[in-house]
Enzyme design. Structure first.
Site, PDB file in Angstrom:
ATOM      1  N   GLY A  68       0.825  -1.196   0.000  1.00 27.79           N
ATOM      2  CA  GLY A  68       0.000   0.000   0.000  1.00 27.79           C
ATOM      3  C   GLY A  68       0.861   1.248   0.000  1.00 27.79           C
TER       4      GLY A  68
ATOM      5  N   ASN B 203       5.630  -4.950   5.996  1.00 29.27           N
ATOM      6  CA  ASN B 203       5.931  -6.281   6.531  1.00 29.27           C
ATOM      7  C   ASN B 203       6.165  -7.319   5.437  1.00 29.27           C
ATOM      8  OD1 ASN B 203       3.631  -4.761   7.948  1.00 29.27           O
ATOM      9  ND2 ASN B 203       4.529  -5.890   9.658  1.00 29.27           N
TER      10      ASN B 203
ATOM     11  N   THR C  64       4.955   2.480   5.683  1.00 25.64           N
ATOM     12  CA  THR C  64       3.577   2.035   5.893  1.00 25.64           C
ATOM     13  C   THR C  64       2.805   3.065   6.695  1.00 25.64           C
ATOM     14  OG1 THR C  64       2.105   0.353   6.849  1.00 25.64           O
ATOM     15  CG2 THR C  64       4.216   0.663   7.943  1.00 25.64           C
ATOM     16  N   VAL C  65       1.612   3.395   6.232  1.00 25.26           N
ATOM     17  CA  VAL C  65       0.755   4.301   6.999  1.00 25.26           C
ATOM     18  C   VAL C  65       0.262   3.615   8.278  1.00 25.26           C
ATOM     19  CG1 VAL C  65      -0.002   5.623   4.993  1.00 25.26           C
ATOM     20  CG2 VAL C  65      -1.355   3.640   5.739  1.00 25.26           C
ATOM     21  N   ASP C  66       0.275   2.286   8.288  1.00 22.50           N
ATOM     22  CA  ASP C  66      -0.232   1.543   9.447  1.00 22.50           C
ATOM     23  C   ASP C  66       0.679   1.645  10.661  1.00 22.50           C
ATOM     24  OD1 ASP C  66      -2.524   0.537   8.114  1.00 22.50           O
ATOM     25  OD2 ASP C  66      -1.279  -0.947   7.106  1.00 22.50           O
TER      26      ASP C  66
ATOM     27  N   MET D  49      -8.428   3.159   7.998  1.00 27.18           N
ATOM     28  CA  MET D  49      -7.610   1.989   7.710  1.00 27.18           C
ATOM     29  C   MET D  49      -6.935   1.467   8.981  1.00 27.18           C
ATOM     30  SD  MET D  49      -5.741   2.990   4.127  1.00 27.18           S
ATOM     31  CE  MET D  49      -6.601   2.911   2.560  1.00 27.18           C
TER      32      MET D  49
ATOM     33  N   ARG E  35      -5.924  -2.833   9.754  1.00 21.75           N
ATOM     34  CA  ARG E  35      -6.459  -4.190   9.842  1.00 21.75           C
ATOM     35  C   ARG E  35      -6.272  -4.793  11.231  1.00 21.75           C
ATOM     36  NH1 ARG E  35      -7.695  -8.279   6.496  1.00 21.75           N
ATOM     37  NH2 ARG E  35      -7.363  -6.889   4.734  1.00 21.75           N
TER      38      ARG E  35
ATOM     39  N   GLU F 254     -11.038  -0.207  10.504  1.00 23.43           N
ATOM     40  CA  GLU F 254     -11.638  -1.235   9.654  1.00 23.43           C
ATOM     41  C   GLU F 254     -11.470  -2.632  10.241  1.00 23.43           C
ATOM     42  OE1 GLU F 254      -9.672  -1.690   5.879  1.00 23.43           O
ATOM     43  OE2 GLU F 254      -7.676  -1.543   6.766  1.00 23.43           O
TER      44      GLU F 254
ATOM     45  N   GLN G 219      -6.602   9.093   2.865  1.00 23.28           N
ATOM     46  CA  GLN G 219      -5.806   9.208   4.083  1.00 23.28           C
ATOM     47  C   GLN G 219      -4.356   8.802   3.875  1.00 23.28           C
ATOM     48  OE1 GLN G 219      -7.394   6.009   6.944  1.00 23.28           O
ATOM     49  NE2 GLN G 219      -8.594   5.741   5.081  1.00 23.28           N
TER      50      GLN G 219
END
Length: 394
Positions: free
Chosen positions: A10, A101, A129-131, A177, A179, A233, A285
């Site tokens: 992503g 990852n 990563t935005v996560d 977002m 997970r 999400e 985002q």
């Protein structure tokens, strides 16, 4: 000596700043530089673009993956063999993979294969990563800008809600977002630094309790007339099932999620009889470069440059890390971690960064430096100017 760089997973609003860091640093070192178009998938198709001589300055201001990304795991020895044939054909000595990852798993496999073949290929992972869920690094390039976008969006939407709730929408729900880890949803609480933010945040780390949640919504309505909610999400019921599981998996084997905001809003309408509105920022985002954090842009470029310096020093099999030295003044140093310690591992939002429905002061202290500063793109005719490589179009 020749370099190959590629982007994976992503995208973010600053991944191209990392690309600029890698490509510019490599050219300064006198290296011949190629990029893989659409990540490892493009490399396998021998879809490479030579960068030397091209204008890459605009990459620092351009969101998404300027050279195309992909979601592909290396699952077969056939693919690995094909990649090494291409590395040999183009005399690639340095490979930089910019991703999260799963991308670090790909880089690890290539590193171990090179060792097995006794080939002096240097493989370095460039974090993205935005996560914000990569372990062994304080934070990830991409997160600060996405957090800034979310914090700003929820502030503005809540002001809208506050203006209209008397005889219109009473509950606003933003689906964010995330997970497995709640780093992005946590950003919805940063607006309280300036007086307004999400009233409730639903984190994937906290099992979703419908009754407790509805009680908190009702309490907010009774106290001030409206309620602004941010929901990740990836929230799950206590039995581990995703609240918004769509019933199928993606190419990485991840369960596809979608519509949790509407699911939550439906509960509120049916149980509390309140008018709701749902917004899903989705791609916005992670690619909102117009409001990117300067800290994030600068660090994204820096990890790219550091990757090249490490490779030239003979280092391989690692990902660049960002290590926080201090908060006030904010200062970081760059280090490394072995790729296999990052591959397919998730860093969750720490318990002391959140309660059931809110972020804590510890989180705000952590996140505040990451969203500071602005580095706006150039504008023409009222719109931002972004760098687009025609060679990426297929």
């Amino acid at each position: 000596m020749k370099v190959l760089y590629a982007q994976s997973g992503g995208v973010t609003s600053v991944i191209n700043a990392s690309a600029y860091g890698v490509l510019d640093e490599a050219q300064k070192a006198g290296l011949e530089v190629y990029v893989g178009i659409h990540g490892i998938s493009g490399v396998l198709r021998e879809n490479l673009l030579k960068i030397n001589g091209k204008d890459i300055e605009g990459l620092k201001y351009t969101p998404s993956a300027a050279f195309g990304s992909c979601r592909r795991k290396l699952k077969t020895q056939k693919d690995i063999n094909k990649l090494f044939e291409i590395f040999e054909k183009y005399e690639i000595e340095y490979f930089f993979y910019n991703g999260g990852n799963d991308s670090m798993d790909t880089a690890w496999k290539l590193y171990t294969e090179a060792k097995k073949r006794n080939i002096p290929l240097k493989v370095i992972g460039v974090p993205k990563t935005v996560d914000n869920d990569l372990p062994h690094t304080d934070h990830c390039p991409g997160y600060g800008s996405a957090a800034k976008y979310i914090a700003t969006a929820i502030m503005e939407a809540t002001l809208d809600l506050r203006s209209m709730y008397v005889d219109s929408t009473r509950v606003f729900v933003m689906e964010i977002m995330g997970r497995h880890a709640g780093w992005l949803s946590a950003a919805a609480g940063l607006g309280w630094l300036n007086g307004i933010g999400a009233d409730l945040i639903l984190f994937p780390e906290v099992p979703f309790n419908k009754e407790k949640f509805l009680e908190r919504v009702d309490e907010s309505i009774r106290r001030k007339g409206y309620c602004s909610i941010a929901v990740s999400e990836g929230i799950k019921y206590p039995d581990g099932f995703f609240v918004a599981d769509m019933g199928y998996t993606d190419s990485f084997g991840n369960r596809q999620l979608g519509g949790v905001g509407f699911t939550i809003a439906g509960m509120i309408r049916s149980e509390l009889s309140l008018k709701t509105h749902v917004a899903i920022p989705d791609y916005l985002q992670r690619s909102g470069r117009h409001i990117a954090s300067k800290t994030d842009v600068d660090e994204a470029e820096a990890v790219g440059r550091q990757a090249v310096k490490l490779a030239l020093d003979g280092v391989s099999g690692v990902m660049v890390t960002i290590n926080r030295v201090s908060n006030s003044p904010y200062k970081v140093e760059y280090g490394t971690v072995e790729l296999n310690k990052v591959a397919e591992v998730t860093k969750y939002l720490p318990d002391d960064f959140h309660t059931d429905f809110e972020v804590t002061e510890e989180y705000i202290e952590y996140a505040k430096p990451l969203i500071e500063g602005e580095l706006f793109p150039k504008f023409k005719d009222g719109l931002p100017v972004y760098t687009i490589f025609k060679e990426v179009e297929e």
